[in-house]
Structure formats: structure tokens, C-alpha cells
Design a protein around this motif. Structure first.
Motif, short mmCIF file in Angstrom:
data_model
loop_
_atom_site.label_atom_id
_atom_site.label_comp_id
_atom_site.label_asym_id
_atom_site.label_seq_id
_atom_site.Cartn_x
_atom_site.Cartn_y
_atom_site.Cartn_z
N THR A 28 -3.26 2.41 8.84
CA THR A 28 -2.41 3.03 7.81
C THR A 28 -3.25 3.43 6.60
O THR A 28 -2.99 4.47 5.99
CB THR A 28 -1.26 2.08 7.42
OG1 THR A 28 -0.56 1.70 8.61
CG2 THR A 28 -0.29 2.74 6.48
N THR A 74 4.16 12.17 -1.95
CA THR A 74 3.41 12.47 -0.72
C THR A 74 3.26 11.25 0.17
O THR A 74 3.44 11.34 1.38
CB THR A 74 2.00 13.01 -1.08
OG1 THR A 74 2.14 14.18 -1.88
CG2 THR A 74 1.19 13.32 0.16
N VAL A 75 2.92 10.10 -0.41
CA VAL A 75 2.59 8.93 0.40
C VAL A 75 3.46 7.72 0.10
O VAL A 75 3.11 6.59 0.48
CB VAL A 75 1.09 8.55 0.26
CG1 VAL A 75 0.20 9.63 0.79
CG2 VAL A 75 0.75 8.18 -1.16
N GLY A 76 4.60 7.92 -0.53
CA GLY A 76 5.47 6.79 -0.86
C GLY A 76 5.84 5.94 0.34
O GLY A 76 5.80 4.70 0.28
N THR A 77 6.16 6.57 1.46
CA THR A 77 6.51 5.83 2.67
C THR A 77 5.32 5.05 3.19
O THR A 77 5.44 3.89 3.60
CB THR A 77 7.03 6.80 3.75
OG1 THR A 77 8.17 7.48 3.23
CG2 THR A 77 7.42 6.07 5.02
N ILE A 78 4.14 5.67 3.16
CA ILE A 78 2.93 5.01 3.62
C ILE A 78 2.60 3.82 2.72
O ILE A 78 2.22 2.75 3.20
CB ILE A 78 1.74 6.00 3.68
CG1 ILE A 78 2.02 7.11 4.70
CG2 ILE A 78 0.44 5.28 4.02
CD1 ILE A 78 1.02 8.25 4.66
N GLY A 80 4.68 2.03 1.07
CA GLY A 80 5.63 0.98 1.45
C GLY A 80 5.18 0.23 2.68
O GLY A 80 5.28 -1.01 2.75
N GLN A 81 4.66 0.95 3.67
CA GLN A 81 4.15 0.30 4.88
C GLN A 81 2.96 -0.60 4.55
O GLN A 81 2.87 -1.73 5.04
CB GLN A 81 3.71 1.35 5.91
CG GLN A 81 4.83 2.14 6.51
CD GLN A 81 4.32 3.31 7.34
OE1 GLN A 81 3.15 3.64 7.32
NE2 GLN A 81 5.23 3.95 8.06
N ARG A 84 4.16 -3.78 2.90
CA ARG A 84 4.75 -4.70 3.88
C ARG A 84 3.69 -5.37 4.74
O ARG A 84 3.74 -6.57 5.00
CB ARG A 84 5.76 -3.97 4.77
CG ARG A 84 7.11 -3.74 4.10
CD ARG A 84 8.16 -3.21 5.05
NE ARG A 84 7.83 -1.90 5.62
CZ ARG A 84 7.97 -0.74 4.97
NH1 ARG A 84 8.41 -0.72 3.75
NH2 ARG A 84 7.67 0.39 5.57
#
Length: 120
Positions: A28, A74-78, A80-81, A84
Motif C-alpha cells: 500500500t 487523491t489518497v484519502g482512502t489509501i 485510511g488503509q 488500519r
């Protein structure tokens, strides 16, 4: 300087990468780095791991608050990963963030540091 034209630096700390999550975390990181380095407002994006590869920090620098907000979009989801997989995320910010950026970082911002102004 106004908040919208100030350079913004950040150090993001990810504190607890477990053996079970390490491979997924590092994959990631590669995905995030490729996306962020292509952002026009990004001027630095460097990852540093401790010797055991159980924690890392990211040194980031952006042209201004708007560039950081674009980055988060752009990378907010990444991100978050990564949080986690890595046991959380805390951010130390350097510069004058816009009110919008301060709001966007709520819950992750540990400290904000303002530049030294001689005579103040």
C-alpha cells in the motif's frame, strides 16, 4: 503570508505495523507513493521505517494548504488503509494551515508548529 500561500510540511507517524500486516502495508505504501509523487503541489514525500519495520514516518511537503487538501482527496482512502494496517496515524504539521485543512486533519493532528518569525 496567508494560510493559502504558505508552504506546509507534515510528518505522519504510523506506529504499529504487525508482522501479519507488513506485506500488505508495504504494498500500500508503494501505491500511495506513486500517486502522491504525481501530485503537482507535492514537493517531498519520503518514507522512513525503523530497523524492525514495525513503525514508520512520512516526511511530506506541499506548496500550500490547497495542495494538501488535494492530496487528501487523491489518497484519502489509501491513507485510511495504511492507518488500519499500521495501528493508527498521527500528524505533526509545520506551517500555517488554512481553516479547511485544520478541519480535514481533525482526529489525526497531534501538533502544529508555526515558523519562527524573527522579532516576534
Amino acid at each position: 503570508m496567508t494560510a493559502n500561500t504558505s508552504r506546509i510540511g507534515m510528518i505522519a507517524t504510523i506506529p504499529a505495523i504487525t508482522d501479519a500486516n507488513r506485506e500488505a502495508f508495504e504494498n500500500t505504501v508503494t501505491e500511495a507513493a506513486e500517486a502522491v509523487r504525481a501530485e503537482s503541489g507535492n514537493t517531498r514525500y519520503d518514507w522512513f521505517f525503523n530497523a524492525e519495520r514495525t513503525a514508520c514516518v512520512v516526511h511530506e511537503e506541499y506548496a500550500d494548504s490547497d495542495a494538501v487538501l488535494t492530496h487528501l482527496g487523491t489518497v484519502g482512502t489509501i491513507v485510511g488503509q495504511l492507518a488500519r494496517l499500521g495501528g493508527g496515524l498521527v500528524v505533526d504539521l509545520f506551517g500555517y494551515p488554512s481553516p479547511q485543512l485544520s478541519t480535514a486533519l481533525e482526529g489525526h493532528l497531534r501538533s502544529a508548529y508555526m515558523p519562527h518569525q524573527p522579532g516576534t
